[in-house]
Design a protein around this motif. Structure first.
Motif, PDB file in Angstrom:
ATOM      1  N   UNK A  36       0.809  -1.211   0.000  1.00  0.00           N
ATOM      2  CA  UNK A  36       0.000   0.000   0.000  1.00  0.00           C
ATOM      3  C   UNK A  36       0.841   1.259   0.000  1.00  0.00           C
ATOM      4  N   UNK A  37       2.135   1.151   0.285  1.00  0.00           N
ATOM      5  CA  UNK A  37       3.059   2.283   0.245  1.00  0.00           C
ATOM      6  C   UNK A  37       3.548   2.428  -1.194  1.00  0.00           C
ATOM      7  N   UNK A  38       3.185   3.522  -1.846  1.00  0.00           N
ATOM      8  CA  UNK A  38       3.476   3.661  -3.269  1.00  0.00           C
ATOM      9  C   UNK A  38       4.970   3.603  -3.566  1.00  0.00           C
ATOM     10  N   UNK A  39       5.768   4.283  -2.744  1.00  0.00           N
ATOM     11  CA  UNK A  39       7.211   4.298  -2.991  1.00  0.00           C
ATOM     12  C   UNK A  39       7.803   2.897  -2.868  1.00  0.00           C
ATOM     13  N   UNK A  40       7.425   2.192  -1.815  1.00  0.00           N
ATOM     14  CA  UNK A  40       7.962   0.855  -1.600  1.00  0.00           C
ATOM     15  C   UNK A  40       7.454  -0.122  -2.659  1.00  0.00           C
ATOM     16  N   UNK A  41       6.174  -0.056  -2.976  1.00  0.00           N
ATOM     17  CA  UNK A  41       5.615  -0.966  -3.980  1.00  0.00           C
ATOM     18  C   UNK A  41       6.246  -0.738  -5.350  1.00  0.00           C
ATOM     19  N   UNK A  42       6.474   0.532  -5.703  1.00  0.00           N
ATOM     20  CA  UNK A  42       7.090   0.809  -7.003  1.00  0.00           C
ATOM     21  C   UNK A  42       8.522   0.286  -7.066  1.00  0.00           C
ATOM     22  N   UNK A  43       9.235   0.308  -5.923  1.00  0.00           N
ATOM     23  CA  UNK A  43      10.576  -0.281  -5.882  1.00  0.00           C
ATOM     24  C   UNK A  43      10.510  -1.800  -6.026  1.00  0.00           C
ATOM     25  N   UNK A  44       9.534  -2.403  -5.362  1.00  0.00           N
ATOM     26  CA  UNK A  44       9.395  -3.856  -5.456  1.00  0.00           C
ATOM     27  C   UNK A  44       9.052  -4.292  -6.876  1.00  0.00           C
ATOM     28  N   UNK A  45       8.244  -3.466  -7.571  1.00  0.00           N
ATOM     29  CA  UNK A  45       7.889  -3.777  -8.962  1.00  0.00           C
ATOM     30  C   UNK A  45       8.925  -3.240  -9.951  1.00  0.00           C
ATOM     31  N   UNK A  46       9.928  -2.508  -9.431  1.00  0.00           N
ATOM     32  CA  UNK A  46      10.952  -1.881 -10.266  1.00  0.00           C
ATOM     33  C   UNK A  46      10.326  -0.960 -11.308  1.00  0.00           C
ATOM     34  N   UNK A  47       9.353  -0.175 -10.852  1.00  0.00           N
ATOM     35  CA  UNK A  47       8.643   0.762 -11.721  1.00  0.00           C
ATOM     36  C   UNK A  47       9.153   2.172 -11.418  1.00  0.00           C
ATOM     37  N   UNK A  48      10.140   2.611 -12.183  1.00  0.00           N
ATOM     38  CA  UNK A  48      10.779   3.902 -11.917  1.00  0.00           C
ATOM     39  C   UNK A  48       9.823   5.074 -12.140  1.00  0.00           C
ATOM     40  N   UNK A  49       8.957   4.964 -13.136  1.00  0.00           N
ATOM     41  CA  UNK A  49       8.043   6.070 -13.440  1.00  0.00           C
ATOM     42  C   UNK A  49       7.102   6.333 -12.271  1.00  0.00           C
TER      43      UNK A  49
END
Length: 337
Positions: A182-195
């Motif tokens: 639910x944490x956008x920053x952490x989830x985007x790192x886990x998915x490797x989604x830089x955008x």
């Protein structure tokens, strides 16, 4: 009392605190001028629906039996159903709580990075230009209303300079993947989604800076006062006479002994931020815990309000426990009594 004995002692106190809040929320449902069955089923529900609700939730049973059933439901994560949305309250809190944790953690980091260094500088440079400037900086943070500072920052950095994005957690043009934490920053790192990561970070900067500055203001004053009291101690004069550098005297000896009250206030500050800053969340359209609880209050969704209260209590109990345990890290000679 050593730490091994102290930890179970504090866990018992935290558990008793939670039990006390559970009793308070349970009694609140029964003392308000409304039928608990009507709260669950709806104020306009017919009598047969109300009676079926009483039977289903055991509202006809004696109060001790009702409380036991209430406690068992809470232990299983069942906080009830929201009257506004018809959704389980636990599901709604799980959706809005990560937004508050993300904002509170970032704001607390800003507050600590500003408050402690500036408080140390103000104490070391007492009654100089830098001391007066830092005290004015902290006084402004204490005096300026949250809504004025937040709207001013939004007007400057979003509307005039166009340096930061519009309010919200993420741009409408981006679609984050299925949440993990639910944490956008952490989830985007886990998915490797830089955008998504950089967009979420840019959205976080302004509300975190707003809350961080307003939280840093009292921390600066406390750090300055605590450091001034410590810098007058005789052992620091002895350290200087022995030839220690001023950096070691201030950061290794003075700050270490001045840190306990700062640590206490920092824990309380983080707990307050986790409650959700309603004004900041409203200005920046941050759908966190504060907005959720206030919206529930305005629409008389008592179950949702009490669910939010229980979550806030749980977080405060955990934070207080962590602060108490950090005391021994800052000062290994401390004794728990």
């Amino acid at each position: 009392m050593n730490l091994i004995i102290y930890l179970p002692h504090r866990l018992v106190i935290a558990f008793l605190t939670l039990i006390g809040v559970m009793i308070g929320t349970f009694l609140f449902l029964h003392v308000i001028p409304s039928d608990p069955a009507a709260i669950i089923a709806g104020q306009n529900a017919p009598e047969e629906i109300l009676e079926a609700t009483r039977q289903k939730f055991g509202l006809n049973a004696p109060l001790p039996a009702q409380f036991w059933r209430y406690a068992m439901r809470l232990a299983s994560g069942d906080l009830g159903v929201s009257l506004r949305t018809g959704q389980p309250i636990f599901t709604e809190l799980r959706r809005c709580l990560p937004a508050t944790i993300e904002l509170a953690t970032a704001a607390c980091a800003v507050a600590l990075c500003l408050g402690i260094p500036l408080g140390i500088i103000a104490a070391v440079k007492q009654d100089t230009f830098w001391d007066h400037l830092i005290r004015f900086f902290s006084l402004a943070g204490l005096s300026v209303p949250t809504f004025f500072f937040g709207m001013g920052a939004l007007f400057l950095f979003y509307y005039l300079l166009d340096l930061l994005p519009a309010p919200g957690r993420i741009s409408l043009t981006l679609s984050p993947q299925t949440p993990i934490t639910g944490l956008l920053l952490l989830d985007s790192l886990l998915y490797q989604d830089a955008a998504v990561f950089w967009d979420a970070l840019r959205h976080l900067l302004l509300p975190a800076a707003t809350l961080g500055y307003l939280s840093a203001a009292p921390l600066i004053r406390l750090t300055r006062a605590s450091m001034l009291a410590t810098l007058r101690q005789e052992y620091l004069r002895t350290a200087r006479v022995k030839g220690l550098s001023e950096y070691k005297v201030i950061c290794k000896h003075a700050l270490k002994n001045a840190l306990l009250p700062i640590l206490t206030v920092s824990g309380l500050m983080y707990g307050a931020l986790l409650e959700g800053s309603v004004i900041t969340e409203t200005i920046f359209q941050w759908n966190g815990l504060g907005r959720y609880i206030v919206s529930a209050m305005l629409e008389s969704d008592i179950q949702a309000v009490l669910g939010g209260v229980l979550i806030v209590t749980l977080m405060y109990a955990f934070i207080n426990l962590m602060v108490d345990l950090l005391y021994c890290v800052c000062n290994p000679l401390i004794r728990y009594v």
